[in-house]
Write a protein that holds these residues in place. Structure first.
Motif, PDB file in Angstrom:
ATOM      1  N   VAL A 107       0.629  -1.164  -0.395  1.00 41.52           N
ATOM      2  CA  VAL A 107       0.281   0.406  -0.427  1.00 41.52           C
ATOM      3  C   VAL A 107       0.493   1.189   0.057  1.00 41.52           C
ATOM      4  CG1 VAL A 107      -1.653   1.513   1.601  1.00 41.52           C
ATOM      5  CG2 VAL A 107      -2.240  -0.959   0.896  1.00 41.52           C
ATOM      6  N   GLU A 108       0.407   2.474  -0.653  1.00 41.42           N
ATOM      7  CA  GLU A 108       1.247   3.252  -0.765  1.00 41.42           C
ATOM      8  C   GLU A 108       0.351   4.596  -0.529  1.00 41.42           C
ATOM      9  OE1 GLU A 108       3.504   3.456  -5.400  1.00 41.42           O
ATOM     10  OE2 GLU A 108       1.497   2.232  -4.605  1.00 41.42           O
ATOM     11  N   SER A 109       1.232   5.330   0.825  1.00 44.30           N
ATOM     12  CA  SER A 109       0.010   6.380   1.074  1.00 44.30           C
ATOM     13  C   SER A 109       0.709   7.555   0.652  1.00 44.30           C
ATOM     14  CB  SER A 109       1.193   6.839   2.413  1.00 44.30           C
ATOM     15  OG  SER A 109       0.346   8.226   2.692  1.00 44.30           O
ATOM     16  N   LEU A 110      -1.045   8.344   0.255  1.00 50.67           N
ATOM     17  CA  LEU A 110      -1.424   9.448  -0.529  1.00 50.67           C
ATOM     18  C   LEU A 110      -1.648  10.603   0.448  1.00 50.67           C
ATOM     19  CD1 LEU A 110      -3.254   7.925  -3.291  1.00 50.67           C
ATOM     20  CD2 LEU A 110      -1.367   9.358  -3.527  1.00 50.67           C
ATOM     21  N   GLN A 111      -1.059  10.113   1.667  1.00 48.45           N
ATOM     22  CA  GLN A 111      -1.446  11.410   3.087  1.00 48.45           C
ATOM     23  C   GLN A 111      -0.787  12.460   2.215  1.00 48.45           C
ATOM     24  OE1 GLN A 111       0.009   9.761   6.446  1.00 48.45           O
ATOM     25  NE2 GLN A 111      -1.284  11.416   8.090  1.00 48.45           N
ATOM     26  N   GLY A 112      -1.991  13.558   2.730  1.00 53.12           N
ATOM     27  CA  GLY A 112      -1.379  14.871   2.326  1.00 53.12           C
ATOM     28  C   GLY A 112      -1.379  14.944   0.954  1.00 53.12           C
ATOM     29  N   SER A 113      -0.086  16.079   1.254  1.00 54.58           N
ATOM     30  CA  SER A 113       0.008  16.239  -0.160  1.00 54.58           C
ATOM     31  C   SER A 113       1.402  15.600  -0.814  1.00 54.58           C
ATOM     32  CB  SER A 113       0.513  17.415   0.002  1.00 54.58           C
ATOM     33  OG  SER A 113       1.709  17.902   0.370  1.00 54.58           O
ATOM     34  N   GLN A 114       1.447  14.572  -0.212  1.00 57.47           N
ATOM     35  CA  GLN A 114       2.908  13.529  -0.536  1.00 57.47           C
ATOM     36  C   GLN A 114       2.661  12.744  -1.809  1.00 57.47           C
ATOM     37  OE1 GLN A 114       3.495  12.578   4.268  1.00 57.47           O
ATOM     38  NE2 GLN A 114       5.251  14.116   4.580  1.00 57.47           N
TER      39      GLN A 114
ATOM     40  N   GLN B 259     -10.854   2.044 -13.282  1.00 52.78           N
ATOM     41  CA  GLN B 259     -11.781   1.710 -11.925  1.00 52.78           C
ATOM     42  C   GLN B 259     -10.881   1.877 -11.013  1.00 52.78           C
ATOM     43  OE1 GLN B 259     -13.784  -2.491 -12.450  1.00 52.78           O
ATOM     44  NE2 GLN B 259     -16.137  -1.647 -13.053  1.00 52.78           N
ATOM     45  N   VAL B 260     -11.790   2.301  -9.778  1.00 48.98           N
ATOM     46  CA  VAL B 260     -11.505   2.340  -8.600  1.00 48.98           C
ATOM     47  C   VAL B 260     -12.171   1.633  -7.349  1.00 48.98           C
ATOM     48  CG1 VAL B 260     -11.344   4.482  -7.103  1.00 48.98           C
ATOM     49  CG2 VAL B 260     -10.551   4.798  -9.016  1.00 48.98           C
TER      50      VAL B 260
ATOM     51  N   ASP C  95      -5.107  -0.574 -17.077  1.00 45.98           N
ATOM     52  CA  ASP C  95      -4.267  -1.039 -17.607  1.00 45.98           C
ATOM     53  C   ASP C  95      -3.337  -2.538 -17.933  1.00 45.98           C
ATOM     54  OD1 ASP C  95      -3.399   1.330 -19.864  1.00 45.98           O
ATOM     55  OD2 ASP C  95      -1.634   1.857 -19.309  1.00 45.98           O
ATOM     56  N   GLY C  96      -4.717  -3.073 -17.117  1.00 39.66           N
ATOM     57  CA  GLY C  96      -4.233  -4.850 -16.990  1.00 39.66           C
ATOM     58  C   GLY C  96      -3.513  -4.529 -15.614  1.00 39.66           C
ATOM     59  N   GLN C  97      -3.164  -4.030 -14.953  1.00 41.62           N
ATOM     60  CA  GLN C  97      -2.409  -3.532 -13.286  1.00 41.62           C
ATOM     61  C   GLN C  97      -3.655  -3.608 -12.510  1.00 41.62           C
ATOM     62  OE1 GLN C  97       0.910  -0.847 -13.707  1.00 41.62           O
ATOM     63  NE2 GLN C  97       0.093  -0.088 -16.037  1.00 41.62           N
ATOM     64  N   VAL C  98      -3.167  -3.254 -11.738  1.00 37.88           N
ATOM     65  CA  VAL C  98      -3.830  -3.572  -9.800  1.00 37.88           C
ATOM     66  C   VAL C  98      -3.266  -2.846  -8.791  1.00 37.88           C
ATOM     67  CG1 VAL C  98      -4.279  -4.070  -7.965  1.00 37.88           C
ATOM     68  CG2 VAL C  98      -5.318  -4.783 -10.105  1.00 37.88           C
ATOM     69  N   ARG C  99      -3.602  -1.403  -8.711  1.00 35.62           N
ATOM     70  CA  ARG C  99      -2.809  -0.928  -7.870  1.00 35.62           C
ATOM     71  C   ARG C  99      -3.309  -0.360  -6.610  1.00 35.62           C
ATOM     72  NH1 ARG C  99       1.279   3.989  -9.039  1.00 35.62           N
ATOM     73  NH2 ARG C  99       2.453   3.377  -7.323  1.00 35.62           N
ATOM     74  N   ASN C 100      -2.592  -0.509  -5.795  1.00 35.66           N
ATOM     75  CA  ASN C 100      -3.417  -0.611  -3.271  1.00 35.66           C
ATOM     76  C   ASN C 100      -2.982   0.695  -3.240  1.00 35.66           C
ATOM     77  OD1 ASN C 100      -4.685  -3.299  -3.333  1.00 35.66           O
ATOM     78  ND2 ASN C 100      -2.366  -4.550  -4.036  1.00 35.66           N
ATOM     79  N   LEU C 101      -3.415   1.503  -2.765  1.00 28.85           N
ATOM     80  CA  LEU C 101      -3.377   2.823  -2.223  1.00 28.85           C
ATOM     81  C   LEU C 101      -4.328   3.082  -0.909  1.00 28.85           C
ATOM     82  CD1 LEU C 101      -3.880   4.568  -6.155  1.00 28.85           C
ATOM     83  CD2 LEU C 101      -1.610   4.206  -4.839  1.00 28.85           C
ATOM     84  N   ALA C 102      -3.845   4.371  -0.335  1.00 34.84           N
ATOM     85  CA  ALA C 102      -4.321   4.902   0.765  1.00 34.84           C
ATOM     86  C   ALA C 102      -4.261   5.896   0.438  1.00 34.84           C
ATOM     87  CB  ALA C 102      -3.982   3.890   1.722  1.00 34.84           C
ATOM     88  N   LEU C 103      -5.563   6.529   1.350  1.00 34.74           N
ATOM     89  CA  LEU C 103      -5.299   8.033   1.773  1.00 34.74           C
ATOM     90  C   LEU C 103      -5.512   8.113   3.289  1.00 34.74           C
ATOM     91  CD1 LEU C 103      -8.661   8.918   2.442  1.00 34.74           C
ATOM     92  CD2 LEU C 103      -8.618   8.861  -0.779  1.00 34.74           C
ATOM     93  N   TRP C 104      -5.587   9.311   3.961  1.00 36.39           N
ATOM     94  CA  TRP C 104      -6.156   9.586   5.432  1.00 36.39           C
ATOM     95  C   TRP C 104      -7.730  10.412   5.271  1.00 36.39           C
ATOM     96  CZ3 TRP C 104      -4.607   6.864   9.392  1.00 36.39           C
ATOM     97  CH2 TRP C 104      -4.830   7.796  10.718  1.00 36.39           C
ATOM     98  N   MET C 105      -8.561   9.698   5.633  1.00 37.25           N
ATOM     99  CA  MET C 105     -10.169  10.503   5.763  1.00 37.25           C
ATOM    100  C   MET C 105      -9.829  11.565   7.320  1.00 37.25           C
ATOM    101  SD  MET C 105     -12.705  11.821   4.536  1.00 37.25           S
ATOM    102  CE  MET C 105     -12.249  10.877   2.589  1.00 37.25           C
TER     103      MET C 105
ATOM    104  N   PHE D  69      -7.554   1.305  -0.945  1.00 43.68           N
ATOM    105  CA  PHE D  69      -8.947   1.559  -2.280  1.00 43.68           C
ATOM    106  C   PHE D  69      -7.566   1.189  -3.215  1.00 43.68           C
ATOM    107  CE2 PHE D  69      -7.279   5.205  -5.072  1.00 43.68           C
ATOM    108  CZ  PHE D  69      -6.893   6.140  -3.457  1.00 43.68           C
ATOM    109  N   GLN D  70      -8.139   0.974  -3.876  1.00 38.98           N
ATOM    110  CA  GLN D  70      -7.955  -0.285  -5.747  1.00 38.98           C
ATOM    111  C   GLN D  70      -7.826   0.906  -6.449  1.00 38.98           C
ATOM    112  OE1 GLN D  70      -8.424  -4.241  -6.285  1.00 38.98           O
ATOM    113  NE2 GLN D  70      -6.642  -4.998  -4.918  1.00 38.98           N
ATOM    114  N   VAL D  71      -6.910   0.257  -7.398  1.00 36.82           N
ATOM    115  CA  VAL D  71      -7.004   1.189  -9.351  1.00 36.82           C
ATOM    116  C   VAL D  71      -6.804   0.144  -9.895  1.00 36.82           C
ATOM    117  CG1 VAL D  71      -6.229   3.279 -10.895  1.00 36.82           C
ATOM    118  CG2 VAL D  71      -6.198   3.858  -8.148  1.00 36.82           C
TER     119      VAL D  71
END
Ligand SMILES: [Zn+2]
Length: 302
Positions: free
Chosen positions: A2-9, A72-73, A112-122, A107-109
């Protein structure tokens, strides 16, 4: 992973900002991160930088292979569609509400035949509360199946076209009396499933109600036809899962199927349905969830 998308980083990917400084800064980041990513990685950006409950999350995706299907998300059990916003670029909206939990949202995106696991801070957010005291025997209006079925079907619309552009207009000139998200106590007990699913404007009886953004009128309901709770109602489909509903109208000035422009009069303020006095209730929905209209009114969402 999981890659963090917290804040503007944003530690990877692509970004679009108007500021040239931000752009050049970002390009250097992009150059660095490109080295550590597979050449075909999906590039994802999430806005706003610091979302809070009630916000509409915008997920922008850049794909490398335009011949693939739209990405898709996926979040939990929900799959959110994306729509094209430019060359090889797509955008999905994820709604949030006062009933959701703050904290880490994974969440997942997929694309392009790929899946990326991501996260945000609510971020958490406190909403104003009201205490309502009802006499023990007050049953009130329960509404009709007809009105709830029609309103539910309207809120579920996901029309591929995007009809709105820019920030939404104020739908009535009256002062706001109840803002989005207000929670309630009934007879001292917290109502867990309740939040004010819209904004109330105390415009005078008969004052104009205008479409805050362009769209197609996809719902007209009348008190006389069973809209007991909602009263005279207009629903405008702005496209791509974004809908507006206007309740308690006195007059309705549009018909189902009409296309309306931002600022066009669709009806007048009234007190039909379950209403104690003249006011407009405007509910803004994204994929069926009532979201805070404030970011849509002031910043606008692309
Ligand atoms: Zn209301």
């Amino acid at each position: 992973m999981v890659e963090s998308l917290q804040g503007s980083q944003v530690t990877f990917g692509w970004i679009a900002r108007s500021s040239e400084t931000a752009r050049s800064l970002f390009l250097s980041v992009l150059t660095l991160t490109t080295l550590s990513l597979p050449a075909q990685a999906l590039q994802v950006q999430v806005r706003p930088d610091r979302p809070q409950l009630g916000d509409t999350i915008s997920v922008s995706i850049q794909v490398n292979n335009p011949t693939q299907e739209a990405p898709q998300v996926v979040m939990g059990e929900k799959t959110y569609p994306t729509f094209p916003i430019g060359q090889n670029r797509y955008r999905a909206f994820i709604p949030s509400s006062p009933l959701d939990r703050s904290g880490r949202w994974e969440f997942q995106v997929q694309g392009d035949g790929q899946v990326r696991n991501l996260a945000l801070w609510m971020g958490d957010r406190s909403f104003r509360t009201q205490s309502i005291w009802l006499p023990p025997s007050s049953a009130g209006l329960s509404g009709t199946d007809h009105e709830f079925d029609r309103v539910d079907a309207f809120k579920a619309l996901v029309t591929p076209e995007k009809f709105w552009s820019g920030p939404f207009l104020r739908p009535n000139s009256g002062p706001i009396t109840t803002e989005f998200g207000v929670r309630r106590y009934y007879n001292g007990e917290f109502a867990r499933d309740y939040y004010h699913r819209g904004v109330d404007y105390a415009g005078p009886y008969g004052s104009p109600v205008v479409a805050p953004a362009a769209g197609r009128v996809a719902l007209v309901g009348r008190e006389a036809d069973g809209f007991q709770i909602h009263g005279n109602t207009v629903g405008v489909d702005h496209g791509q899962g974004v809908t507006s509903i206007f309740l308690h109208l006195s007059q309705i000035r549009v018909r189902e199927g009409d296309f309306v422009q931002a600022g066009q009069v669709i009806g007048t303020v009234g007190s039909t349905g379950a209403s104690t006095g003249p006011h407009l209730h405007w509910g803004l929905y994204v994929h069926g969830v009532s979201v805070d209209p404030v970011p849509w009114r002031y910043d606008g969402l692309q």
